[in-house]
Scaffold this active site. Structure first.
Site, PDB file in Angstrom:
ATOM      1  N   LEU A 282       0.808  -1.231   0.000  1.00 19.45           N
ATOM      2  CA  LEU A 282       0.000   0.000   0.000  1.00 19.45           C
ATOM      3  C   LEU A 282       0.842   1.284   0.000  1.00 19.45           C
ATOM      4  O   LEU A 282       0.587   2.215   0.772  1.00 19.45           O
ATOM      5  CB  LEU A 282      -0.980   0.003   1.196  1.00 19.45           C
ATOM      6  CG  LEU A 282      -2.042  -1.109   1.176  1.00 19.45           C
ATOM      7  CD1 LEU A 282      -2.771  -1.181   2.521  1.00 19.45           C
ATOM      8  CD2 LEU A 282      -3.055  -0.867   0.052  1.00 19.45           C
TER       9      LEU A 282
ATOM     10  N   CYS B  96      -6.554  -5.922   0.985  1.00 17.46           N
ATOM     11  CA  CYS B  96      -5.144  -6.128   0.628  1.00 17.46           C
ATOM     12  C   CYS B  96      -4.611  -7.261   1.520  1.00 17.46           C
ATOM     13  O   CYS B  96      -4.727  -7.190   2.740  1.00 17.46           O
ATOM     14  CB  CYS B  96      -4.348  -4.841   0.863  1.00 17.46           C
ATOM     15  SG  CYS B  96      -2.575  -5.096   0.609  1.00 17.46           S
TER      16      CYS B  96
ATOM     17  N   SER C  56      -4.446  -6.624 -14.010  1.00 16.79           N
ATOM     18  CA  SER C  56      -3.172  -7.113 -14.556  1.00 16.79           C
ATOM     19  C   SER C  56      -3.089  -6.977 -16.072  1.00 16.79           C
ATOM     20  O   SER C  56      -2.042  -6.588 -16.605  1.00 16.79           O
ATOM     21  CB  SER C  56      -2.968  -8.587 -14.180  1.00 16.79           C
ATOM     22  OG  SER C  56      -2.894  -8.720 -12.789  1.00 16.79           O
TER      23      SER C  56
HETATM   24  C1  SIN Z   1      -0.678  -3.134  -2.352  1.00 17.40           C
HETATM   25  O1  SIN Z   1      -0.453  -1.928  -2.520  1.00 17.40           O
HETATM   26  O2  SIN Z   1      -0.060  -3.750  -1.496  1.00 17.40           O
HETATM   27  C2  SIN Z   1      -1.719  -3.840  -3.137  1.00 17.40           C
HETATM   28  C3  SIN Z   1      -3.051  -3.363  -2.769  1.00 17.40           C
HETATM   29  C4  SIN Z   1      -4.043  -4.437  -2.575  1.00 17.40           C
HETATM   30  O3  SIN Z   1      -3.744  -5.629  -2.719  1.00 17.40           O
HETATM   31  O4  SIN Z   1      -5.170  -4.109  -2.213  1.00 17.40           O
END
Ligand code: SIN
Length: 296
Positions: free
Chosen positions: A71, A123, A259
């Site tokens: 994040l 996440c 993706s």
């Molecule tokens: C991340 O920034 O770690 C990915 C975000 C997510 O999986 O929601």
């Protein structure tokens, strides 16, 4: 032919950019919007700047990608400028936000003016955030209720598949007043370098996206459609128009693509054209196929 109204937002097609891909700057969000997306979702932002996990944060694996970004974000504080730039394309802009508890979500939400919010409670690899709050139905309901009463735009809740039964969390979001749920975030996974024996990602484990997770996402959407009264937005492994048709048949009102955008920014226009041709040949409308797999 593909236009729809989703939680009150007018979309020219049901194909949205998923959170986390090309969503950090207003310029890239605008570019995706101008490349045919029906709406765009920002990278998740929180209350304070966050550097994210150590590198490597992403690795390509069979049938997809593993990421543990952690994040990373500049915080919501200057992020409205990016949202305003993205809005110049005339396409709805959804702000993905995260927090560790209701007040933190509310602080972030009150600092932004998007067309809708997507609450990231899913996440799979950020300590104190994401699945650590999104697997607790009581917290999901409280967070949703708190944001819903603090803002005047639609609130979507992005769910994790890393639970035994996703419908329990979906029901908690609905109970909290969510306008829609988004299913699914990435599936927890790991890869190890066999030459050294080291886990490849800096965070050791991460979240799997791409083609490999599509059947998992389809089942989650199918179950949520059957259980909830609010719309379900499908995401996970979409790379062509048949994938989108499958999600809609499972019960997705719209979808998000992640993706696959990394390889092809024209994917939104390409899928729209193919979907229109397919539906025309079958003499179906988008509405005809919505939830069709539940009729058998
Ligand atoms: C991340 O920034 O770690 C990915 C975000 C997510 O999986 O929601």
């Amino acid at each position: 032919m593909l236009s729809l109204t989703l939680t009150g937002l007018k979309l020219k097609n049901p194909l949205m950019l998923a959170a986390g891909i090309m969503g950090t700057t207003g310029g890239s969000l605008k570019r995706v919007a101008e490349s045919g997306a029906g709406a765009v979702v920002t990278k998740s932002v929180g209350a304070a700047p966050k550097p994210g996990h150590p590198n490597p944060t992403m690795v390509e694996v069979d049938c997809g990608y593993l990421n543990a970004m952690g994040l990373p974000n500049p915080s919501y504080k200057d992020f409205q400028e990016e949202i305003d730039i993205a809005k110049e394309a005339g396409t709805p802009v959804i702000a993905s936000i995260f927090g560790g508890e209701p007040d933190e979500f509310v602080e972030v939400a009150c600092g932004l003016c998007p067309d809708a919010f997507e609450l990231n409670v899913s996440c799979p690899h950020a300590h104190g955030y994401g699945t650590e709050v999104g697997t607790d139905p009581v917290l999901v309901e409280e967070i949703t209720k708190a944001v819903k009463s603090a803002v005047e735009v639609p609130v979507w809740v992005k769910l994790t598949p890393n639970v035994t039964d996703i419908t329990g969390i979906g029901l908690a979001a609905q109970q909290g007043g969510a306008d829609a749920v988004v299913a699914i975030n990435t599936v927890r996974g790991m890869a190890i370098d066999v030459e050294s024996g080291y886990p490849i990602l800096g965070n050791k484990f991460g979240g799997l996206s791409g083609c490999a997770i599509k059947p998992v996402a389809i089942k989650c959407v199918y179950d949520l459609f059957k259980t909830l009264d609010i719309p379900v937005i499908g995401v996970g492994g979409i790379s062509d128009f048949r994938d989108v048709i499958e999600f809609v048949m499972a019960g997705a009102k719209a979808v998000e693509i992640g993706s696959a955008v990394g390889n092809n920014i024209n994917i939104f226009n390409e899928i729209s054209s193919c979907m229109e041709a397919f539906l025309e040949e079958k003499e179906w409308t988008l509405n005809d196929i919505y939830g069709m797999a539940h009729e058998v």
